[in-house]
Design a protein around this motif. Sequence first.
Motif, short mmCIF file in Angstrom:
data_model
loop_
_atom_site.label_atom_id
_atom_site.label_comp_id
_atom_site.label_asym_id
_atom_site.label_seq_id
_atom_site.Cartn_x
_atom_site.Cartn_y
_atom_site.Cartn_z
N LEU A 165 2.20 1.65 -3.60
CA LEU A 165 1.16 2.01 -4.57
C LEU A 165 0.57 3.39 -4.29
CD1 LEU A 165 -0.73 1.33 -6.93
CD2 LEU A 165 -2.21 0.12 -5.33
N LEU A 166 0.17 3.64 -3.04
CA LEU A 166 -0.46 4.93 -2.73
C LEU A 166 0.56 6.06 -2.75
CD1 LEU A 166 -2.92 3.69 0.03
CD2 LEU A 166 -3.53 4.60 -2.22
N LYS A 203 -8.69 4.45 0.82
CA LYS A 203 -8.39 3.80 -0.46
C LYS A 203 -7.78 2.42 -0.26
CE LYS A 203 -7.92 8.24 -2.65
NZ LYS A 203 -7.12 9.29 -3.19
N GLN A 204 -7.75 1.96 0.99
CA GLN A 204 -7.06 0.71 1.31
C GLN A 204 -7.65 -0.48 0.55
OE1 GLN A 204 -7.34 -0.57 5.40
NE2 GLN A 204 -6.04 -2.35 5.07
N TYR A 206 -4.41 7.58 4.03
CA TYR A 206 -5.16 7.23 2.81
C TYR A 206 -5.92 5.91 2.97
CZ TYR A 206 -2.20 10.89 0.97
OH TYR A 206 -1.56 12.10 0.78
N LEU A 213 0.83 -1.21 0.00
CA LEU A 213 0.00 0.00 0.00
C LEU A 213 0.86 1.25 0.00
CD1 LEU A 213 -2.78 -0.92 2.60
CD2 LEU A 213 -3.12 -0.49 0.16
N GLU A 239 2.28 1.75 -13.56
CA GLU A 239 1.50 2.99 -13.60
C GLU A 239 1.88 3.89 -14.77
OE1 GLU A 239 -0.99 4.26 -10.72
OE2 GLU A 239 -1.14 2.19 -11.38
N GLN A 286 -6.16 -4.27 -6.03
CA GLN A 286 -5.30 -4.03 -7.20
C GLN A 286 -3.96 -4.75 -7.04
OE1 GLN A 286 -5.26 -1.78 -10.44
NE2 GLN A 286 -4.10 -3.67 -10.32
N ARG A 299 0.78 6.89 -6.40
CA ARG A 299 -0.46 7.51 -6.91
C ARG A 299 -0.74 8.88 -6.29
NH1 ARG A 299 -4.71 2.41 -7.75
NH2 ARG A 299 -3.72 1.69 -9.69
N SER A 342 -7.11 -0.58 -3.19
CA SER A 342 -5.68 -0.69 -3.48
C SER A 342 -5.15 -2.10 -3.21
CB SER A 342 -4.90 0.33 -2.65
OG SER A 342 -5.35 1.64 -2.93
#
Length: 311
Positions: A137-138, A291-292, A288, A134, A174, A298, A141, A295
């Motif tokens: 990724l976060l 959005k866990q 965040y 996470l 990404e 994903q 992003r 994400s």
Amino acid sequence: LFNSNIILGKNGVPVAENFRLEQSTIADTVQVGQVRVKTLYLSVDPYMRCRMNEDTGSDYLQPWQLSEVADGGGIGVVEESKHQNLAKGDFVTSFTWPWQTAAILDGDSLQKLVPQLVNGRLSYFLGAAGVTGLTALLGIREKGHVAAGANQTMVVSGAAGACGSLAGQIGRLEGCSRVVGIAGTDEKCSILVQEMGFDAAINYKKGDVAKQLRELCPGGVDVYFDNVGGDISDAVISQMNQNSHIILCGQISQYNKDVPYPPPLPADIEKIQKERNITRERFLVLNYMDKQEASVLQLCQWIQEGKLKVR
């Protein structure tokens, strides 16, 4: 049953004498709402160094207490349950899992895991499909401003670590067109290139890092996933482009020193950062958590598809 206890020290390098292993017993009875669990996996992470100080330097992190059981990310299996949503045999996780072989925990504090999401590799829920993944990724992003087709170059420091090795791969997924890692051994560098799909990797213990960066990033650096801080970060920032972005994930070269977080940059590097309008904002994955769920799904999908390699 073993409990691990920690003794808080001063600034400096943690040593074995700061820890001890104790035998103890846990309660015989499980109360309503509780479960008895057997510990399967514990995650040992760089942020834990901050928890060894009375002041962690972070409002979201509590210091470990003297002669109390240490805790962190963990996974276990339920052996007895008096919680309505958890049954014997369920796999569960928590960010505050005690470092002991067995424990009685509040069922509400646990999250149930679905092993099929990670092809049965439960430990991935503490790594690639957990807070580590996470964070990668976060971080990319929310702070990286990566855009597919924009021909961006990403550099990752601490690139062979749990987070860095994922960050480089996610940068590519990404939309980054070039990904360069920095690590500390030739073996790590070859794994990054041959297994993880990095375009190139620099062994910072050999040769001139700044010179190698110039050769490997001819178009400059657009996104820097920073895990280490210090001299390596100064070398990367010097080669960053106008309006580029630093993802400030960690500063592990500084954790044994008494400095604020994020550590201030040297004057000449700070001048470059300001003149080139390079963003360098603190990134906290816990901010965040809305959005866990999406994400994690994903990350699991990429793992199942073989697009995210995990070691």
